[in-house]
Structures are given as C-alpha cells and as structure tokens.
Design a protein around this motif. Structure first.
Motif: not given
Length: 295
Positions: A204-205, A230-238, A262-266
């Motif tokens: 991850p990351n 552009w939509i990203y997510i807080e817990n995106d590990t890519f 930046l969306m909250p973790s999902f």
C-alpha cells in the motif's frame, strides 16, 4: 453483427447476446427505461463492451467508462465482462448511452507466454519503475476512446459533441491523457482514483515513481482544456491524498481545468469506490452538480 469481425469474435458475441439479460427494464427516479447489451466493437483492435442505454433508437449523448489495468496476465484473464454496472446504469437512467469496453489483452485474450513467443494485445504497460512511461500508456487507452466515439457516431447511435468520458484508476489516467488532445466531441471528463503505478509489489502507498507521475500529469495539463471532475478517496492505497493533491496542483498550475474532491474513507480500500452500489449516493450529487454546470 459487423461482417469484418473475426469469425470467433462474432460467434462468442452471439452467444453472449443470447445469454444476456436482454432488454431488462428499470424505472429510475426520472422514469427512463433502460436496456443492457453486450457488443463486439469492430475497432482497429476489436473488443467486447458492456452497453446500457435508454430504450429507443436514439441518438443519445454518450458516456464511455474506462476500467483500470492489471500488469499480471493471469489477473487480466479473470477480468469481468461487466465492470461498474451500477454506475453505468446510473448514467443510462439519465439519458446516456453508456459503453464500458473491455480493453484488449483482457479475458480470453490475456495470453502472455514469452517462452513460446506468444503475447496478448495488451498495450498499456508503463515499463520499468526506473523510467516509467506513464505518458504513452495513458494515450494508448485514450486512442481506444476516440475509436469508440468515431464508430458510434458513424452508426448514428450517439449525439456528436455530447460525450463524457469516465475512468477509474488507470482508466481515469487515460481520461486525463485524453483531455490533453481536447477531442471536439468530448465535453467533460470524470475520473475516480486516477493514476498509474500504484501499489508496487502489492504494498500500500508504494507508487512506482510518484515524482514522474506528477510530472506526467503536469505535461497533460499544459494542453488540456476539457472541464474535469477528479474524485479521490481518503483510504485509497494506490493513490493516496498526498499524491493525488500533488497531481491536481501540477495539472492546474500547468493550465488544466479540474475540480478536485477528496471523499471520506470508504470500506477497506477506497480505490474501488466507483464499483460499489453503496457509493452511488456519495458520488452522484457531485457528478450531478458538475454535469449541471455544462448545460
């Protein structure tokens, strides 16, 4: 079925069409009935595509949905024929003809046996992390989008100059690349977790070459003028928040037009946000508001 398609592609497509939930209808909040189909697209590199559209002859505005990539041919061989079905149906219920192509080198065409000199038609590799070619990998998939637009326009299926391209992960990166050539039919682009080179070695990351990814994003921004979301997510590990914010800053500083959220973790992994039906109530207000600004 187009006679130019290879015989095996025609026969497989016919079988899929027979098995498909043909002409399934659903009533959306705006009362649009839709139907789902599987097409074999006679492009320079023929490929299958999931297609969902309003019932009727059209023409309709077009949405193209680009999926991500795997560099592992075994993983590509198990790639599902229908990706992002719920998200695609959301757009179709709002009047769009939605095409989600399965990229060349996936499914039955994911053949890669170097010792036998056999290679599948997978054309989106980035090379080694010491010198990754993020730029051309994005443009290669973007070219597929242009082929799809030309084909459906020639078939009188879609409304020219009323195209939206949506992409997730590497598909989103291809959409950013597409924006750099400003194709006349494309009026907007929406990306979810866009990028390349994520999770090297499955860690991850751990991006392949984050600085080079940011540089390539800036390169695309220098010529891109298509409105983008552009939509990203807080817990995106890519492509985590720090990296996605750097990409956005570089893109807009270079002249590109992109609205960043930046969306909250999902769930356990935010990278696959768009693939969950539970995510639709979270991203759809942003997308609806963005599309309203285009009218």
């Amino acid at each position: 079925m187009d006679r130019r398609l290879p015989a095996i592609l025609r026969s497989v497509a016919t079988a899929l069409l027979a098995l498909l939930i043909c002409a399934t209808s659903a009533r959306a909040e705006d009362e649009v009935s839709i139907q789902e189909e599987i097409w074999a697209l006679p492009l320079p590199l023929p490929m299958f595509a999931y297609l969902v559209r309003p019932v009727g002859d059209g023409p309709f505005p077009l949405v193209i949905m680009n999926h991500g990539v795997s560099l592992n041919p075994t993983d590509r061989s198990f790639f599902p024929l229908v990706e992002f079905r719920d998200a695609a149906k959301w757009f179709a219920k709002r009047g769009y003809l939605v095409v989600a192509p399965v990229g060349s080198g996936y499914g039955a065409m994911a053949i890669d046996i170097p010792e036998r000199g056999i290679y599948g038609p997978f054309f989106s590799k980035i090379g080694k992390c010491t010198n990754p070619n993020f730029h051309d990998a994005g443009l290669a998939v973007a070219q597929t989008d242009l082929w799809i637009i030309d084909y459906l326009a020639a078939e009188k299926r879609v409304i020219p100059r009323d195209v939206i391209v949506v992409g997730q992960s590497a598909g989103g990166w291809a959409a950013i690349a597409l924006s750099s050539v400003n194709p006349a039919p494309v009026k907007a682009i929406i990306t979810f977790a866009a990028g390349r080179g994520g999770r090297v070695g499955g860690k991850p990351n751990n991006n392949c070459a984050p600085d080079k990814l940011v540089e390539a994003t800036a390169d695309f921004g220098r010529t891109s003028r298509v409105p983008m979301l552009w939509i990203y997510i807080e817990n995106d590990t890519f492509f985590g928040p720090d990296l996605s914010k750097r990409m956005h800053a570089a893109f807009t500083a270079a002249g590109g037009r992109a609205e960043y959220h930046l969306m909250p973790s999902f769930g356990n992994e935010g990278h696959f946000f768009i693939g969950s039906p539970d995510a639709i109530p979270l991203w759809s207000p942003l997308v609806r508001k963005f599309l309203d600004t285009l009218k």
